[in-house]
Motif scaffolding. Structure first.
Motif, short mmCIF file in Angstrom:
data_model
loop_
_atom_site.label_atom_id
_atom_site.label_comp_id
_atom_site.label_asym_id
_atom_site.label_seq_id
_atom_site.Cartn_x
_atom_site.Cartn_y
_atom_site.Cartn_z
N VAL A 1 0.33 -1.27 -0.31
CA VAL A 1 -0.08 -0.19 0.18
C VAL A 1 1.11 1.05 -0.40
N THR B 1 -6.15 7.11 2.17
CA THR B 1 -7.24 6.67 1.80
C THR B 1 -7.41 5.25 1.74
N PRO B 2 -7.80 3.98 1.47
CA PRO B 2 -8.29 2.91 1.05
C PRO B 2 -8.21 2.86 -0.46
N ARG C 1 -3.27 1.39 -3.01
CA ARG C 1 -3.61 -0.05 -3.02
C ARG C 1 -2.36 -0.37 -4.19
N GLU D 1 -2.43 -6.11 -4.17
CA GLU D 1 -3.31 -6.61 -2.79
C GLU D 1 -3.47 -8.30 -3.41
#
Length: 408
Positions: A355, A360-361, A364, A367
């Motif tokens: 990440v 902020t999610p 990334r 993953e």
């Protein structure tokens, strides 16, 4: 946590002392000046252009679409290697001229050119690809006021598309180009004005890995150009065949067979009456020429466990590599080619999320990636970063600023 496959690392890179090496420089050496960092290999770009020229018929020129990567040193290299530069704004016009390109080898596309941009392009002597009948009227009026014969081509919105393309540019209603049923009228209007009619720009789609689809689209492009020449009464001096060549980003992707594409194009050109009439051709490519020659290097700042999952937190992120984060038009998020650049000879030992540093999610870079165990200070390499990376990402988001760039 089950792993999600990583995309294929492009050929042309080396491993030196267990590290990724780019043009003979180890990743850790390149990163001494700081990360995040984009690194572009001039040798890989030169080899790419040479391979394309070998595959294509001699009569087909190679143009570089500078929106793929306008980094000035890289752009100067492309101006030397290619037959022309394709731009999409007055800003890119300045970049192209600053890179040493001759104005006569620059073409300007885009559906929303301002009067100021049209005037700058006409004054400089670049070819404008007209995207609508109204834009044609505006360009002709500006040329009349300047007293300069404008160099004008007609961009056509074809009724066909490029199968398997990531972004379809034809076969539908579009802001790009003039619908093929209306194109002949604009061609006649341009010619009647006394403009320097430069030909046709026909672009059906981009980012296709289907060689057969590219062959079919090029054949359809030639057929459309022939029909428009008959309907308008003006054979095109040149035909921009578009591009559309994709590069492998994801697991299972296979590269375009450029030898097959070049062979089929040669046969289609030999059978075309346009070729006999002296029409020239060129391809407009960006991503395919420079995409695989770039690597984004970012340093691991933290290693943390949360809910039984591992997160490797880097000093980079989507503000530099929006596409790799899955936020640049991707419908289903898949992993780009990513590796631990300082542990290239180590086998995968864990599954981790890689990440960025943004709050902020969405940030990334990979993953559930199967990677060697990595520690703070290790470098992460995101491949296929030579196109639509630095200039196509929100560098100002959250105030982190741009990444450094270097051509080696």
């Amino acid at each position: 946590m089950s792993p999600k496959p990583l995309g294929p690392v492009p050929p042309g890179f080396q491993i030196t002392d267990g590290e990724l090496a780019i043009a003979g420089h180890r990743a850790s050496e390149l990163a001494r000046a700081g990360t995040p960092l984009f690194v572009y290999s001039s040798a890989m770009i030169e080899a790419r252009v040479a391979a394309l020229r070998e595959a294509l018929p001699a009569r087909v020129g190679v143009h570089y679409a500078i929106k793929a990567n306008p980094f000035p040193p890289l752009l100067r290299l492309m101006a030397q290697l290619c037959d022309g530069l394709d731009i999409a704004s007055a800003g890119e016009l300045d970049m192209a001229l600053g890179a040493g390109a001759d104005a006569s080898a620059i073409s300007f596309a885009g559906p929303g050119k301002s009067d100021a941009e049209l005037e700058a392009a006409i004054g400089a002597g670049v070819t404008i690809n007209l995207e609508s009948a109204r834009e044609a009227d505006r360009a002709l009026a500006i040329a009349a006021r300047l007293g300069v014969p404008p160099k004008l081509a007609v961009r056509v919105n074809p009724a066909f598309d490029l199968r398997g393309s990531g972004m379809k540019m034809g076969g539908r209603a579009s802001p790009f180009g003039i619908d093929e049923a209306r194109a002949a009228d604009v061609i006649r209007r341009v010619a009647a004005f006394g403009a320097d009619y430069r030909g046709l720009h026909i672009y059906a789609g981009s980012q296709s890995l289907d060689s057969g689809a590219i062959v079919a689209a090029q054949a359809a492009t030639l057929a459309l150009a022939e029909r428009l020449a008959q309907e308008s009464g003006y054979p095109p001096p040149a035909v921009n065949l578009g591009g559309g060549f994709g590069i492998p980003y994801f697991a299972g992707d296979r590269p375009v067979d450029i030898a097959a594409v070049g062979s089929a194009l040669g046969e289609a050109m030999a059978a075309s009456p346009l070729t006999a009439a002296g029409t020239r051709y060129h391809l407009e490519l960006g991503r395919w020429l420079v995409g695989e020659a770039g690597v984004y290097l970012t340093c691991i700042l933290d290693r943390k466990e949360s809910g039984g999952e591992t997160f490797l937190v880097t000093d980079g992120g989507l503000h530099h590599q929006l596409a790799a984060s899955g936020n640049f038009g991707t419908v289903v998020r898949r992993n780009y080619p990513v590796a631990i650049a300082t542990r290239m000879d180590a086998p995968p030992q864990e599954v981790a999320h890689i990440v960025g540093c943004l709050c902020t999610p969405l940030d990334r870079l990979a993953e559930r990636a199967p990677v060697p165990r990595a520690e703070i200070g290790d470098l992460v390499a995101v491949f296929c970063a030579g196109a639509y990376g630095a200039s196509a990402s929100p560098a100002g988001f959250l105030g982190h600023g741009p990444a450094a760039e270097v051509l080696v």
